[in-house]
Design an enzyme around this catalytic site. Structure first.
Site, PDB file in Angstrom:
ATOM      1  N   LYS A 126       0.909  -1.109   0.195  1.00 20.22           N
ATOM      2  CA  LYS A 126       0.141   0.110  -0.017  1.00 20.22           C
ATOM      3  C   LYS A 126       0.652   1.310  -0.179  1.00 20.22           C
ATOM      4  O   LYS A 126       2.013   1.127   0.452  1.00 20.22           O
ATOM      5  CB  LYS A 126      -0.743   0.159   1.168  1.00 20.22           C
ATOM      6  CG  LYS A 126      -1.854  -1.131   1.341  1.00 20.22           C
ATOM      7  CD  LYS A 126      -3.160  -0.441   1.733  1.00 20.22           C
ATOM      8  CE  LYS A 126      -4.121  -1.716   2.051  1.00 20.22           C
ATOM      9  NZ  LYS A 126      -4.462  -1.681   3.425  1.00 20.22           N
ATOM     10  N   HIS A 129       1.891   7.143   2.761  1.00 17.39           N
ATOM     11  CA  HIS A 129       1.374   8.363   2.593  1.00 17.39           C
ATOM     12  C   HIS A 129       1.950   9.127   3.468  1.00 17.39           C
ATOM     13  O   HIS A 129       2.686   8.982   4.364  1.00 17.39           O
ATOM     14  CB  HIS A 129      -0.342   8.027   2.569  1.00 17.39           C
ATOM     15  CG  HIS A 129      -0.867   7.464   4.011  1.00 17.39           C
ATOM     16  ND1 HIS A 129      -0.640   8.422   5.209  1.00 17.39           N
ATOM     17  CD2 HIS A 129      -1.420   6.429   4.221  1.00 17.39           C
ATOM     18  CE1 HIS A 129      -1.224   7.497   6.073  1.00 17.39           C
ATOM     19  NE2 HIS A 129      -1.529   6.179   5.666  1.00 17.39           N
ATOM     20  N   HIS A 132       2.204   8.839   7.162  1.00 20.65           N
ATOM     21  CA  HIS A 132       3.528   7.772   7.565  1.00 20.65           C
ATOM     22  C   HIS A 132       4.663   8.769   7.446  1.00 20.65           C
ATOM     23  O   HIS A 132       5.566   8.459   8.325  1.00 20.65           O
ATOM     24  CB  HIS A 132       3.575   6.530   6.382  1.00 20.65           C
ATOM     25  CG  HIS A 132       2.338   5.628   6.486  1.00 20.65           C
ATOM     26  ND1 HIS A 132       1.742   5.367   5.381  1.00 20.65           N
ATOM     27  CD2 HIS A 132       1.999   4.877   7.502  1.00 20.65           C
ATOM     28  CE1 HIS A 132       0.726   4.413   5.784  1.00 20.65           C
ATOM     29  NE2 HIS A 132       1.097   3.955   7.138  1.00 20.65           N
TER      30      HIS A 132
END
Ligand code: ARG
Length: 567
Positions: A126, A129, A132
């Site tokens: 994933k 983003h 993070h």
């Protein structure tokens, strides 16, 4: 170092019936410079003594004996303000600095204490983003600061590398991997994931295959494990592009999968506690008396979940690290999750000290100046691109300001990345962050580049002076101008600042400190000639510059920012 706070508290304690340690705790550093160096607020005493705070402040003031490190005292409202003797302050700072130099502010404060900082923790397959990015930067700054204060610090990247979604990923990969190049592995894996989800909705049989894949993964069947490892490898290679740009490291990458075989023990203990109850086929811990929804431990299909893995991690970490604190740097969206697992952790038969050490260090969202940064598909801000854009923008600015600069690339990287880091850490972490390019890279604002700029100035002053900073020859009388004392006072507060960073888990306290130091030095620099005919003054001012240089560098490094040599 001469501890003014302690000494003043000692003097106050002679005049009233309050423990010195209590006094130290209530003492403040006034925000306004014209309120002295330390203030003792008398509001709390007012209640016990049944007198107005101002009267108490006056009484203490009258009873205070003469002491040689205090210049004067003053009662303002309910505060008793203390002005310390500037020579003693300057002397204390210089002596301490002379013994510690590059290690100024370093201490054994945390000796013997084990601190886990869990941060970054992106999910395999994933996107990494912008949220993070925040946990990575906050966690890294905390990690560095704890370490500098002598704590035994363990940095853990709790990768999201487990869960039923991997059964789906495996199925999608099996079917379609030849259609993708995996040049942008996370993008392609995400596409596959979206596609397989669609298919699962249409076809129950596919969903069943996915379940079987996950079961095989849980049972460590070779094929499924090898695909899972591949996803992990591909994802990590992407994540490490970001970690390398930021120069962030971890002591452990044990993520959720690591706890796959450690969950049964948790379930057994909870089972034994009698608190694990059946609810709609699932096993849950009821938390109604804590005003929370139940914490699901096993889903109705028998598979474990996120929370269970977190509980297994707590158990494991008590044994492996014997932690005093275990910090989870995770967005505030997960507030409830952490409240729940910290509550359930009380049932794990672990020492209370561990329960007390669990702490969710939460942080707010990032908004673009033009609105919320969505992580929904199609509107994802890619962190790696963001970092590279910052470097590009920094390059342009440098080219304008200093076209012939050497090592342009390296400097632009430090400035661009430093700007992003500083921006992220410049406010209380719980506040939502506004992302605005104009602000972030402004050399004159309260920014990373500004601190780097002042640092570069100190460096060039030191280089131009061509003399070695020498503490022995300093006459403190040469450092008593108000601007010089402001710098010295700030330097004096460095260690306390670092302690507050760890006490509150707030890196912004250090960011603000560095701005203050840079501004104070700048004011000094603008008002006085550092290098002059007067050898003694030159020597004293060079030493001041040297201390500022070292601390700006050290402080910025603790935040994760690197300093350029030129700008
Ligand atoms: N992987 C999760 C996410 O990206 C964060 C993990 C947080 N740490 C934890 N121990 N639950 O949202």
């Amino acid at each position: 170092m001469f501890n003014f706070k302690e000494k003043i508290a000692e003097e106050i304690a002679k005049t009233i019936q309050v423990e010195k340690s209590e006094i130290v705790k209530t003492m403040e550093i006034p925000k306004e410079k014209n309120m002295g160096d330390y203030a003792f607020p008398c509001f709390r005493l007012a209640k016990t003594l049944k007198k107005a705070p101002q009267i108490i402040a006056n009484e203490i003031n009258e009873k205070l004996g003469k002491c040689d490190f205090i210049e004067k005292t003053e009662v303002v409202g309910g505060y008793l303000n203390f002005y310390v003797k500037k020579e003693i302050l300057a002397q204390a700072v210089i002596e301490e600095f002379e013994t510690k130099k590059e290690n100024y502010g370093k201490s054994e404060y945390g000796k013997g204490k084990n601190i886990i900082v869990e941060y970054s923790s992106p999910n395999i397959a994933k996107p990494f983003h912008i949220g993070h990015l925040r946990t990575t930067l906050i966690g890294n700054a905390l990690y560095n600061t704890y370490k500098y204060l002598g704590y035994n610090t363990i940095g853990i990247n709790h990768l999201g590398d487990y869960g039923t979604q991997f059964g789906k990923m495996i199925e999608g990969y099996k079917r379609w991997h030849e259609e993708y190049t995996f040049e942008n592995p996370i993008e392609d894996l995400t596409k596959i994931y979206v596609r397989i989800n669609e298919l699962c909705k249409e076809d129950e049989n596919v969903l069943e295959l996915c379940r079987q894949n996950f079961k095989n993964l849980e049972e460590k069947k070779e094929y499924e494990v090898s695909l899972w490892e591949k996803f992990k490898e591909l994802s990590l290679s992407e994540f490490y592009k970001i970690y390398d740009l930021l120069d962030v490291k971890f002591d452990s990458l044990n993520g959720e999968a690591f706890y796959a075989d450690k969950m049964q023990e948790v379930i057994d203990i909870l089972e034994k506690s009698g608190k694990l109850i059946e609810s709609q086929g699932a096993k849950v811990i009821d938390l109604e008396d804590k005003n929370m929804p139940p914490c699901i431990i096993c889903k109705s299909n028998g598979s474990s979940i996120y929370a269970t893995r977190d509980l297994a991690a707590i158990l494991y970490r008590t044994r492996k690290y014997d932690f005093d604190k275990c910090l989870y740097v995770v967005a505030y969206e997960q507030n409830l999750h952490f409240k729940q697992i910290f509550e359930v952790a009380k049932l794990l038969e672990i020492d209370e000290k561990y329960i007390n050490g669990l702490e969710h260090v939460s942080y707010g969202m990032v908004h673009l100046k033009t609105g919320k940064m969505s992580t929904r598909e199609g509107n994802v801000i890619k962190v790696e691109e963001l970092l590279n854009e910052s470097i590009e923008r920094a390059t342009k600015i440098l080219e304008e300001k200093n076209p012939n600069i050497e090592n342009k690339e390296e400097i632009a990287k430090k400035v661009g990345i430093g700007a992003i880091i500083f921006n992220d850490l410049s406010n209380s972490r719980i506040k939502d962050e506004i992302f605005d390019w104009d602000n972030i890279l402004n050399f004159q604002g309260e920014t990373g580049p500004y601190i780097q700029y002042i640092y570069v100035r100190t460096k060039s002053v030191l280089e131009n002076a061509k003399i070695t900073p020498n503490a022995e020859k300093i006459n403190t009388a040469d450092l008593l101008e108000p601007e010089a004392i402001d710098v010295i006072r700030t330097i004096y507060n460095f260690e306390d600042t670092l302690k507050s960073v760890t006490d509150k888990n707030e890196p912004y306290i250090l960011s603000k400190y560095l701005i203050e130091l840079a501004k104070n030095y700048s004011a000094f620099y603008n008002n006085y000639k550092i290098i002059s005919e007067d050898e003694n003054k030159t020597n004293a001012r060079i030493y001041l510059t040297y201390m500022t240089n070292v601390i700006l560098n050290k402080g910025a490094n603790l935040l994760g920012i690197k300093m350029p040599d030129k700008m």
